[in-house]
Enzyme design. Sequence first.
Site, PDB file in Angstrom:
ATOM      1  N   CYS A  48      38.765  41.706  31.543  1.00 25.39           N
ATOM      2  CA  CYS A  48      38.279  42.369  30.320  1.00 25.39           C
ATOM      3  C   CYS A  48      36.957  41.806  29.795  1.00 25.39           C
ATOM      4  O   CYS A  48      36.034  42.563  29.495  1.00 25.39           O
ATOM      5  CB  CYS A  48      39.286  42.223  29.184  1.00 25.39           C
ATOM      6  SG  CYS A  48      41.002  42.264  29.680  1.00 25.39           S
ATOM      7  N   LYS A  51      33.871  42.026  32.243  1.00 19.48           N
ATOM      8  CA  LYS A  51      33.648  43.480  32.440  1.00 19.48           C
ATOM      9  C   LYS A  51      32.962  44.079  31.223  1.00 19.48           C
ATOM     10  O   LYS A  51      31.979  44.806  31.338  1.00 19.48           O
ATOM     11  CB  LYS A  51      35.009  44.146  32.698  1.00 19.48           C
ATOM     12  CG  LYS A  51      35.030  45.649  32.845  1.00 19.48           C
ATOM     13  CD  LYS A  51      35.099  46.447  31.576  1.00 19.48           C
ATOM     14  CE  LYS A  51      36.142  46.080  30.582  1.00 19.48           C
ATOM     15  NZ  LYS A  51      37.503  46.412  30.902  1.00 19.48           N
ATOM     16  N   TYR A  99      39.605  27.990  25.600  1.00 18.17           N
ATOM     17  CA  TYR A  99      41.037  28.081  25.913  1.00 18.17           C
ATOM     18  C   TYR A  99      41.604  26.692  26.212  1.00 18.17           C
ATOM     19  O   TYR A  99      42.708  26.356  25.809  1.00 18.17           O
ATOM     20  CB  TYR A  99      41.261  29.023  27.112  1.00 18.17           C
ATOM     21  CG  TYR A  99      41.526  30.449  26.702  1.00 18.17           C
ATOM     22  CD1 TYR A  99      40.550  31.209  26.071  1.00 18.17           C
ATOM     23  CD2 TYR A  99      42.763  31.044  26.920  1.00 18.17           C
ATOM     24  CE1 TYR A  99      40.798  32.513  25.679  1.00 18.17           C
ATOM     25  CE2 TYR A  99      43.027  32.345  26.535  1.00 18.17           C
ATOM     26  CZ  TYR A  99      42.036  33.075  25.915  1.00 18.17           C
ATOM     27  OH  TYR A  99      42.283  34.364  25.520  1.00 18.17           O
ATOM     28  N   GLU A 182      35.498  52.084  35.253  1.00 15.19           N
ATOM     29  CA  GLU A 182      34.661  51.175  34.468  1.00 15.19           C
ATOM     30  C   GLU A 182      33.503  50.646  35.317  1.00 15.19           C
ATOM     31  O   GLU A 182      32.339  50.646  34.891  1.00 15.19           O
ATOM     32  CB  GLU A 182      35.507  50.032  33.902  1.00 15.19           C
ATOM     33  CG  GLU A 182      36.459  50.551  32.817  1.00 15.19           C
ATOM     34  CD  GLU A 182      37.351  49.490  32.188  1.00 15.19           C
ATOM     35  OE1 GLU A 182      37.482  48.392  32.766  1.00 15.19           O
ATOM     36  OE2 GLU A 182      37.920  49.773  31.115  1.00 15.19           O
ATOM     37  N   ARG A 205      45.020  58.759  35.929  1.00 14.10           N
ATOM     38  CA  ARG A 205      46.367  59.315  35.761  1.00 14.10           C
ATOM     39  C   ARG A 205      46.997  58.719  34.494  1.00 14.10           C
ATOM     40  O   ARG A 205      46.916  57.525  34.256  1.00 14.10           O
ATOM     41  CB  ARG A 205      47.198  58.906  36.989  1.00 14.10           C
ATOM     42  CG  ARG A 205      48.520  59.590  37.123  1.00 14.10           C
ATOM     43  CD  ARG A 205      49.268  59.020  38.319  1.00 14.10           C
ATOM     44  NE  ARG A 205      48.675  59.367  39.605  1.00 14.10           N
ATOM     45  CZ  ARG A 205      48.811  60.545  40.204  1.00 14.10           C
ATOM     46  NH1 ARG A 205      49.527  61.488  39.634  1.00 14.10           N
ATOM     47  NH2 ARG A 205      48.245  60.789  41.377  1.00 14.10           N
TER      48      ARG A 205
END
Length: 448
Positions: A48, A51, A99, A182, A205
Site C-alpha cells: 500500500c 504503491k 514500526y 494500480e 471482479r
Amino acid sequence: MADFDYDLFVIGAGSGGVRAARVAAAHGAKVAVAEEHRIGGTCVIRGCVPKKLLVYGSHFAEDLEDAENYGWSFENATFDWNRLRDHVLHDVDRLNGLYEKTLESHGVERIMERAVVEGPHRVKLASGREITAKYILVAVGGWPFVPQFEGSEHCITSNEVFHLDKLPKRLVIAGAGYIALEFAGIFNALGCHVTVVNRSAVILRGYDESLRDRLLQITMSRGIEYKFNCPFNKIEKREDGALDVHLEGQDPLIADQVLVATGRKPNTDGLGLASAGIELGEKGEIAVDEHGMTSCDSIYAVGDVTDRIQLTPVAIREGQAFADTVFGGKPTTVDYNCVPSAVFSQPPLAGVGLTEGEARNTYGNIRVYSSDFRPMKNVFAKRQERGLYKLICEEPTGKVLGLHMIGPDAPEILQAAAIAVKAGLTKADFDATVALHPSMAEELVLMR
Ligand code: NDP
C-alpha cells in the site's frame, strides 16, 4: 505464566501482527515477535505505502498536462524513475524504523528470523532456538501467487516492481485485479506501453459493474491495452532480455517486463501448523473463529493468512480484537459489514456496501441513483473523462445499501461517506444535507 518463555509469541510483523503485539504488551503481556523479512509487512514494505507514493509520483504526468489550461507551462519537464524509486524506498525505510520503534517502546522483543510452529505452545527459530509461549499468533500474511507455465520464472511480482533498475518500455501485466490495475495506471502515466492480460473477461471482479466499465473505457482511452480470456502459454527470453509472451489464441506480445498480479496466497507453506493440529483450507488459509482462534485453542491467526478480507485496516482490527479479547479481558469481534475499499487506479475508484448486482440479488426491490458528471477540474483542462457515483438504496425505506464512485479523489470522498452508509442512513438523509459547492463530493447529495 512462568511455565512459558512468553505470554504471546507473534509470527509475522506486518500490520496485524504489530498491532496485536503492541496492544497485548500494553495489556501487560510479555511479547516477542519474529519476522523473517522486515518489520512493517506487505503494506509498509512492498504494498500500500510504496504503491501510493508511486501513484502520487506518476499522477504528475496528468497534472502537468492539465496545468497548461491553468496558465502554467513546463518546458522540457523530465522524469527520473530512479529518483522517484529511491525516494519511495527511502520512505519505506523511514516507516520501517517507526514500526521498529513502536515495538521497542511497548517492550515487545523483536526476533529477526523465521519462526515455525512446533506444537500448541512451541515455536522453533531458524537458528534452532526453541521458544515456548502461552499463546501463539500467526500473522504471516500472504505472498504473490504466480501460476506455473513455461518461462514463468522470467516474471516479476509486486515484490520486485518497486526495485526496477529502469522503466520498462513495454510492460505486460497478468491479472486484472487491484494490483494489476494500480500498476497499469502508474506505468501508463509514466509513459510505458501497458498491456493488461486476464484469464477471464472482466476487470476488478467484485466491484460495481458500471464503475468497472467506466474504468475500462477511460484507461483504454489513455492507452492501456487489454486482452481478455487469455491464459499464458509460455514466456521466452531473448538474448537482449526482451520477453516473448505467448498467450492462448492470440499473437505473441513482446515485453521488457511481465508483472504477474494474479492474487496472493496465504503464507503458510512450511509453517509447521499441522504440528499443532491446525488444518488449512484449499488456498493454504487458516480457518479461525470470530475471535481469531484456530482449531488449536492456544494458537490464533489474523490478517491475510486467514484469507477473509485482504486489507490492511481489516488486519489491524483483527490484531486489536485478538489482543483485547485474550489479554485485555474484553472479548471483541470485528464487524466485516460495510468495509470500504478502493483501487488506486487512474482515475481511482472506491466502494462500500453492496454493488447494484448484489443488492438486486439480495433485496430484489432496490432503486439506483446516480450522477454521471464531468468534474469541473476536467472540463477546464479539456479532459473528457467523466466521474460516476452510484447510490444503491433499498425500496421503499430508502436505506443506502451501497455507494460506489469513480473519479478524481474518489477514495478520499468515499471514506467520509462510508460513515453514513455504515450508520444505515437513507437517501432522504443524504438529500437533507446541503451541498458543499463547488465540489465533486456534492454529487453525493444531489443524485437523481
Ligand atoms: P485480485 O484478487 O485483486 O485479482 C487477481 C486477478 O488475477 C484477477 O484478475 C483474476 O482473474 C486473476 N487470476 C486469479 N487467479 C488466476 C490464475 N490462477 N491464473 C491466471 N489469472 C488468475 O489480486 P491482486 O493480486 O491484484 O491483489 C491481491 C489482494 O491484495 C487483493 O485481493 C486485495 O485484497 C489486496 N490489495 C488491495 C489493494 C487496495 O486496497 N487498494 C491494492 C493491492 C492489493 P479473474 O478476474 O478471472 O478472477
